[in-house]
Write an enzyme that holds these catalytic residues in place. Structure first.
Site, PDB file in Angstrom:
ATOM      1  N   GLU A 205       0.849  -1.196  -0.416  1.00 23.44           N
ATOM      2  CA  GLU A 205       0.144  -0.382  -0.133  1.00 23.44           C
ATOM      3  C   GLU A 205       0.850   1.095   0.367  1.00 23.44           C
ATOM      4  OE1 GLU A 205      -3.022  -0.182   2.978  1.00 23.44           O
ATOM      5  OE2 GLU A 205      -3.453  -1.759   2.441  1.00 23.44           O
TER       6      GLU A 205
ATOM      7  N   GLU B 227      -5.065  -9.233   0.545  1.00 27.73           N
ATOM      8  CA  GLU B 227      -5.898  -8.024   2.262  1.00 27.73           C
ATOM      9  C   GLU B 227      -6.653  -8.224   2.236  1.00 27.73           C
ATOM     10  OE1 GLU B 227      -3.882  -4.767   4.407  1.00 27.73           O
ATOM     11  OE2 GLU B 227      -1.982  -5.257   4.256  1.00 27.73           O
TER      12      GLU B 227
HETATM   13  C1  FCB Z   1      -4.215  -2.367   5.707  1.00 22.84           C
HETATM   14  C2  FCB Z   1      -2.677  -2.235   6.015  1.00 22.84           C
HETATM   15  C3  FCB Z   1      -2.745  -3.209   7.286  1.00 22.84           C
HETATM   16  C4  FCB Z   1      -3.830  -3.129   8.118  1.00 22.84           C
HETATM   17  C5  FCB Z   1      -4.998  -2.810   7.445  1.00 22.84           C
HETATM   18  C6  FCB Z   1      -6.249  -2.848   8.043  1.00 22.84           C
HETATM   19  O1  FCB Z   1      -4.274  -0.554   5.245  1.00 22.84           O
HETATM   20  O2  FCB Z   1      -1.779  -2.556   4.905  1.00 22.84           O
HETATM   21  O3  FCB Z   1      -1.170  -2.635   8.305  1.00 22.84           O
HETATM   22  O4  FCB Z   1      -3.546  -1.805   8.944  1.00 22.84           O
HETATM   23  O5  FCB Z   1      -5.364  -1.733   6.660  1.00 22.84           O
END
Ligand code: FCB
Length: 456
Positions: free
Chosen positions: A182, A363
């Site tokens: 990210e 994620e």
């Molecule tokens: C994302 C991040 C991770 C965590 C999640 C909830 O943006 O990459 O580290 O904080 O959100």
């Protein structure tokens, strides 16, 4: 991101895991980040990171929480890998803490820090779990921030040297490497809005950092290709639909600018060799001849993080938008993030069409402010309902032709949720921060069953 909303944990009862129409080779896993779980920040020669210093500033992390101990994964990684094995996952994404292996960010490596990731990787492999290694999940060595951090163009070469160290050390056992997690969050929140470390709020700094992150990505890919020739290289991008907070035309314009900053500023140059038209003028002063070719190195996979649509409102400030919380009349997670599985499916389809790369969901998950119940467990029906609909959306995307090959849930453990601190829990395992005891939540069993059902 966003304020707390109503917890939707009052669902009638957990839906049984569905059998999803996904390829047999589909990989199920979990993701983590070094600073959020490791702790041991001053142990075995680790240098400070920008998050260590940021967390010591008043009001930066909720409740005065810090990553000093976090989940103490540095010492408890065996127990955590045992939980992964019990869950039945075959892949685990973690990040290396740059300041643990290079305390000054460049120069002398720290062998005790390198040893930790040897132990972790060996433990994973010994339990039949493939390690996926991400180089950067936001914990920049403070020594490099002292030299300007991501605003200093030299960082592209420091990052490539760090990638070389990691490749030489671990590529005998690690096959999948990612450069950045990210980049939008660590630059927009870190340099443009001041919410994340290093806490700068300046449009020019943000675009400068963004360009240097892109260059660093390209240089690291080139380095990894040379030093780890069999490896599969990717980058992890957080893609979320950007919506205007109202029907006002200015809010629609603001949402378009947020979309450029959030969804396209990194993946477009890295994969398509072009900057979004909305931002091309802003990055121009930082570009030198040949930069786009250095940035746009071929990669093998696209890591897609997704949680929810996000909202913008018009703003007179230099960024051209302001962040807005999700409206309260839509379904929200326990931390106020909108629940919208169709948006997840649509992002998968959009990323597939735009970038034409195999996708791994690196994620996805559900946050809430949870406590242990009277029976000493966590009956997280809201998380289960969320995962149920989001994994179905994933299968829908696959059925519509998206080449999606894996899903890494965020996260195994509750952990330090950056500025939101420990109260914001995303784990399928509850962590009691007083004792560091791990307590699998109901969603842990649900996810284990989902994985098992897929293997039948
Ligand atoms: C994302 C991040 C991770 C965590 C999640 C909830 O943006 O990459 O580290 O904080 O959100």
């Amino acid at each position: 991101m966003g304020s707390a909303g109503t917890d939707s944990d009052a669902s009638p009862g957990p839906p049984a895991p569905a059998t999803l129409a996904l390829p047999a080779s589909f990989k199920w896993g979990v993701s983590s980040a070094a600073y959020q779980i490791e702790g041991a920040v001053a142990e075995d020669g680790r240098g400070p990171s920008i998050w260590d210093l940021f967390g010591r500033q008043q009001g930066r992390i909720a409740n005065g929480d810090t990553g000093d101990v976090a989940c103490d994964h540095y010492h408890r990684y065996r127990e955590d890998v045992a939980l992964m094995r019990r869950l039945g996952i075959k892949v685990y994404r973690f990040s290396v803490a740059w300041p643990r292996v290079l305390p000054q960010g460049h120069g002398q490596a720290n062998s005790l820090g390198l040893d930790f990731y040897d132990r972790l990787i060996d433990e994973l492999l010994g339990n039949g779990i493939e390690p996926w290694l991400c180089l950067y999940h936001w914990d920049l060595p403070q020594a490099l921030d002292d030299l300007g951090g991501w605003q200093n163009r030299d960082i592209a070469l420091w990052f490539a040297d760090y990638a070389a160290l990691v490749a030489r050390r671990y590529s005998d056992r690690v096959r999948h490497f990612a450069t950045f997690n990210e980049p939008n969050v660590c630059t927009l929140f870190g340099y443009g809005m001041g919410w994340n470390a290093p806490g700068i709020a300046n449009r020019r700094s943000f675009l400068q950092a963004a360009h240097h992150v892109n260059l660093a990505h390209g240089e690291a890919v080139r380095t990894l290709r040379t030093l780890a020739p069999g490896a599969l290289l990717g980058a992890i991008h957080n893609r979320q639909k950007c919506l205007p907070i109202s029907a006002a035309p200015q809010d629609a314009v603001a949402a378009g600018i947020l979309d450029a900053c959030w969804n396209r500023l990194y993946s477009d140059p890295q994969i398509l060799a072009e900057y979004p038209p909305e931002l091309v003028d802003g990055v121009q002063e930082f570009r030198r001849a040949g930069d786009m070719a250095r940035i746009a190195q071929p990669i093998d996979w696209f890591g897609l993080n997704h949680y929810c649509p996000i909202y913008a409102r018009a703003d007179q400030g230099p960024l051209g938008f302001a962040w807005a919380d999700a409206p309260h009349d839509v379904p929200l997670t326990g931390v106020g993030w909108r629940i919208d599985p169709a948006a997840f499916r649509d992002e998968l389809i959009a990323a597939h069409r735009r970038y034409k790369l195999p996708i791994y969901v690196t994620e996805n998950g559900y946050g809430a402010n949870e406590t242990l119940d009277a029976a000493g467990g966590v009956n997280d029906g809201g998380r289960i309902a969320y995962l149920h609909t989001y994994t179905k959306a994933l299968a829908e995307a696959a059925a519509s032709g998206v080449d999606v090959r894996g899903y890494f849930l965020w996260s195994l453990l509750d952990n330090l949720e950056w500025g939101a601190g420990f109260a914001s829990r995303f784990g399928i395992v509850y962590v009691d921060y007083a004792t560091l005891k791990r307590v699998p939540k109901a969603s842990f069993d649900w996810f284990a069953e989902l994985i098992r059902a897929q293997q039948k």
